[in-house]
Design an enzyme around this catalytic site. Structure first.
Site, PDB file in Angstrom:
ATOM      1  N   TRP A 185      25.266  45.302 -27.685  1.00 35.20           N
ATOM      2  CA  TRP A 185      26.450  46.167 -27.801  1.00 35.20           C
ATOM      3  C   TRP A 185      27.718  45.348 -28.028  1.00 35.20           C
ATOM      4  CZ3 TRP A 185      25.404  51.048 -28.666  1.00 35.20           C
ATOM      5  CH2 TRP A 185      24.248  51.609 -28.118  1.00 35.20           C
TER       6      TRP A 185
ATOM      7  N   TRP B 237      19.527  35.143 -42.050  1.00 31.11           N
ATOM      8  CA  TRP B 237      18.766  35.320 -43.304  1.00 31.11           C
ATOM      9  C   TRP B 237      19.686  35.913 -44.365  1.00 31.11           C
ATOM     10  CZ3 TRP B 237      17.584  39.529 -46.364  1.00 31.11           C
ATOM     11  CH2 TRP B 237      16.535  39.388 -47.286  1.00 31.11           C
TER      12      TRP B 237
ATOM     13  N   ARG C  80      25.190  41.395 -43.287  1.00 35.25           N
ATOM     14  CA  ARG C  80      24.169  41.328 -42.234  1.00 35.25           C
ATOM     15  C   ARG C  80      23.240  42.546 -42.242  1.00 35.25           C
ATOM     16  NH1 ARG C  80      24.863  37.609 -38.037  1.00 35.25           N
ATOM     17  NH2 ARG C  80      23.778  39.007 -36.629  1.00 35.25           N
TER      18      ARG C  80
ATOM     19  N   ARG D  99      15.026  30.363 -26.399  1.00 36.11           N
ATOM     20  CA  ARG D  99      15.428  31.073 -25.177  1.00 36.11           C
ATOM     21  C   ARG D  99      14.790  32.456 -25.224  1.00 36.11           C
ATOM     22  NH1 ARG D  99      20.574  30.164 -27.796  1.00 36.11           N
ATOM     23  NH2 ARG D  99      21.059  31.872 -29.214  1.00 36.11           N
TER      24      ARG D  99
ATOM     25  N   HIS E  48      19.065  43.209 -41.529  1.00 34.85           N
ATOM     26  CA  HIS E  48      18.388  44.166 -40.635  1.00 34.85           C
ATOM     27  C   HIS E  48      17.421  45.050 -41.422  1.00 34.85           C
ATOM     28  CE1 HIS E  48      20.643  42.735 -37.309  1.00 34.85           C
ATOM     29  NE2 HIS E  48      21.808  43.085 -37.838  1.00 34.85           N
TER      30      HIS E  48
ATOM     31  N   ARG F 242       9.026  33.874 -30.562  1.00 37.87           N
ATOM     32  CA  ARG F 242      10.403  34.071 -31.024  1.00 37.87           C
ATOM     33  C   ARG F 242      10.591  33.328 -32.346  1.00 37.87           C
ATOM     34  NH1 ARG F 242      16.026  34.382 -27.902  1.00 37.87           N
ATOM     35  NH2 ARG F 242      17.344  34.641 -29.732  1.00 37.87           N
TER      36      ARG F 242
ATOM     37  N   LEU G 251      -3.641  50.740 -31.398  1.00 39.63           N
ATOM     38  CA  LEU G 251      -2.654  49.722 -31.040  1.00 39.63           C
ATOM     39  C   LEU G 251      -1.553  50.427 -30.268  1.00 39.63           C
ATOM     40  CD1 LEU G 251      -1.117  46.905 -31.556  1.00 39.63           C
ATOM     41  CD2 LEU G 251      -0.094  48.055 -33.519  1.00 39.63           C
TER      42      LEU G 251
ATOM     43  N   ASP H  48      14.089  37.395 -34.298  1.00 33.21           N
ATOM     44  CA  ASP H  48      15.458  36.886 -34.450  1.00 33.21           C
ATOM     45  C   ASP H  48      15.672  36.231 -35.819  1.00 33.21           C
ATOM     46  OD1 ASP H  48      18.039  36.514 -33.541  1.00 33.21           O
ATOM     47  OD2 ASP H  48      17.602  34.583 -32.609  1.00 33.21           O
TER      48      ASP H  48
ATOM     49  N   GLU I 119      22.556  43.502 -24.519  1.00 28.94           N
ATOM     50  CA  GLU I 119      23.669  42.592 -24.872  1.00 28.94           C
ATOM     51  C   GLU I 119      24.140  42.809 -26.309  1.00 28.94           C
ATOM     52  OE1 GLU I 119      20.873  41.437 -23.127  1.00 28.94           O
ATOM     53  OE2 GLU I 119      22.109  41.589 -21.323  1.00 28.94           O
TER      54      GLU I 119
ATOM     55  N   ASN J  89      17.744  37.862 -38.429  1.00 23.83           N
ATOM     56  CA  ASN J  89      18.101  38.801 -39.507  1.00 23.83           C
ATOM     57  C   ASN J  89      19.462  38.461 -40.110  1.00 23.83           C
ATOM     58  OD1 ASN J  89      15.818  40.162 -38.802  1.00 23.83           O
ATOM     59  ND2 ASN J  89      16.845  41.968 -37.966  1.00 23.83           N
TER      60      ASN J  89
HETATM   61  C1  IPE Z   1      17.591  38.906 -29.041  1.00 21.96           C
HETATM   62  O1  IPE Z   1      18.252  38.335 -30.119  1.00 21.96           O
HETATM   63  C2  IPE Z   1      17.603  40.409 -29.175  1.00 21.96           C
HETATM   64  C3  IPE Z   1      16.775  40.974 -30.238  1.00 21.96           C
HETATM   65  C4  IPE Z   1      16.004  40.300 -31.074  1.00 21.96           C
HETATM   66  C5  IPE Z   1      16.816  42.400 -30.341  1.00 21.96           C
HETATM   67  P1  IPE Z   1      19.803  37.965 -30.030  1.00 21.96           P
HETATM   68  O2  IPE Z   1      20.148  37.357 -31.349  1.00 21.96           O
HETATM   69  O3  IPE Z   1      20.591  39.137 -29.607  1.00 21.96           O
HETATM   70  O4  IPE Z   1      19.822  36.897 -28.865  1.00 21.96           O
HETATM   71  P2  IPE Z   1      20.829  35.696 -28.580  1.00 21.96           P
HETATM   72  O5  IPE Z   1      22.216  36.246 -28.755  1.00 21.96           O
HETATM   73  O6  IPE Z   1      20.513  34.642 -29.587  1.00 21.96           O
HETATM   74  O7  IPE Z   1      20.512  35.275 -27.192  1.00 21.96           O
HETATM   75  C1  IPE Z   2      17.840  39.891 -34.622  1.00 23.97           C
HETATM   76  O1  IPE Z   2      18.541  39.252 -35.617  1.00 23.97           O
HETATM   77  C2  IPE Z   2      18.072  41.392 -34.662  1.00 23.97           C
HETATM   78  C3  IPE Z   2      18.888  41.903 -33.542  1.00 23.97           C
HETATM   79  C4  IPE Z   2      19.358  41.193 -32.571  1.00 23.97           C
HETATM   80  C5  IPE Z   2      19.143  43.315 -33.534  1.00 23.97           C
HETATM   81  P1  IPE Z   2      20.051  38.811 -35.403  1.00 23.97           P
HETATM   82  O2  IPE Z   2      20.928  39.904 -35.916  1.00 23.97           O
HETATM   83  O3  IPE Z   2      20.304  38.366 -34.025  1.00 23.97           O
HETATM   84  O4  IPE Z   2      20.135  37.585 -36.401  1.00 23.97           O
HETATM   85  P2  IPE Z   2      20.906  36.219 -36.161  1.00 23.97           P
HETATM   86  O5  IPE Z   2      20.373  35.624 -34.893  1.00 23.97           O
HETATM   87  O6  IPE Z   2      22.364  36.569 -36.067  1.00 23.97           O
HETATM   88  O7  IPE Z   2      20.572  35.421 -37.355  1.00 23.97           O
HETATM   89 MG    MG Z   3      20.097  36.543 -33.095  1.00 24.46          MG
END
Ligand code: IPE
Ligand code: IPE
Ligand code: MG
Length: 253
Positions: free
Chosen positions: A62, A18, A26, A185, A30, A179, A122, A13, A60, A15
């Site tokens: 989506w 960052w 964004r 969470r 990624h 995480r 692996l 989490d 989620e 990306n």
């Molecule tokens: C969890 O991250 C899903 C992935 C890393 C693919 P999210 O950024 O979607 O989760 P929430 O919204 O903080 O719960």
């Molecule tokens: C995790 O990074 C990647 C995916 C959920 C696909 P996020 O895109 O959720 O990054 P933040 O949480 O918004 O910083």
């Molecule tokens: Mg996130």
């Protein structure tokens, strides 16, 4: 070596944050996140980890802007096709719902699973269009079907029977759930397999992580004392309630 986790699962989490902190779109987050994921595969192979499972796209996710979703899914397609990973001793697996995903991505994922199934270094599982409740609901549906056909007796159903009906029945329990990105969470990730996992939350954003962070996570795990409801090794008088790096290994580990 006897304190190594067998299965590390990662919620990658941060990306988006960052990228935003750098004034970038964004999608750049990624892109950088995908490079960090590749780096972790090398780190996992180097340290001899058996199973690495990466939360890549959730059921989620989506809810996000369609442009961001397209960027993420195209990035996954690129990574799965990536030549350097293809030639490593890595068995590639995928967990998640096929519906809603682009057909060519589904075909690529299935083909990577077929081609790498005899590899033993692996096991890398990408959770793509994955949701924990979806996984459990699908197991319940499969069990209901088996009961209707007389293959299982509901009165004799055990945890192992349930686990056998999960969509990916070979996935082992998670030892360490890591995480990044500060949130504490689990966001619908592997509820069945993490029931007794050690949890590890770190503040840094995923694109800033490299293999040393994975090794740090594993080191932290090696200091935990897993009791699983039992009674651990007795503390010596010099020990506080902090788990010691020299604690006796858990014989059940
Ligand atoms: C969890 O991250 C899903 C992935 C890393 C693919 P999210 O950024 O979607 O989760 P929430 O919204 O903080 O719960
Ligand atoms: C995790 O990074 C990647 C995916 C959920 C696909 P996020 O895109 O959720 O990054 P933040 O949480 O918004 O910083
Ligand atoms: Mg996130």
């Amino acid at each position: 070596a006897d304190r190594m986790p067998s299965h590390v699962a990662v919620i990658m989490d941060g990306n988006g944050r960052w990228a935003e902190e750098r004034g970038l779109p964004r999608r750049e987050g990624h892109r950088a996140g995908a490079a960090a994921a590749r780096e972790m595969v090398y780190g996992a192979l180097e340290i001899g980890l058996r199973h690495l499972t990466l939360y890549t796209f959730s059921t989620e996710n989506w809810k996000r802007d369609p442009e961001e979703i397209t960027t993420i899914l195209k990035g996954i397609q690129r990574e799965v096709d990536e030549e350097t990973i293809r030639d490593l001793d890595v068995r590639q697996r995928w967990s998640g719902r096929p519906d809603e995903l682009p057909e060519d991505l589904v075909q690529t994922l299935l083909s990577r699973e077929r081609r790498t199934r005899t590899r033993s270094g692996l096991t890398l599982t990408l959770c793509i269009n994955y949701g924990g409740r979806d996984e459990i609901t699908r197991a319940a549906a499969a069990l209901a079907q088996a009961a209707r056909e007389g293959e299982v007796d509901p009165h004799l159903l055990g945890e192992d029977d349930f686990a056998r009906h999960l969509p990916c029945p070979e996935m082992p329990d998670v030892d360490l759930l890591w995480r990044t990105g500060s949130e504490q969470r689990t966001s619908n990730f592997l509820p069945w397999h993490t029931a007794y996992a050690e949890l590890y939350f770190t503040p840094g954003y995923w694109p800033d992580m490299d293999r040393r962070d994975l090794w740090q996570a594993i080191t932290e795990y090696s200091r935990r004392q897993r009791r699983r409801g039992g009674v651990g090794a007795p503390l010596t008088s010099t020990e506080n309630h902090q788990p010691s790096p020299h604690a006796r290994p858990d014989p059940r580990h």
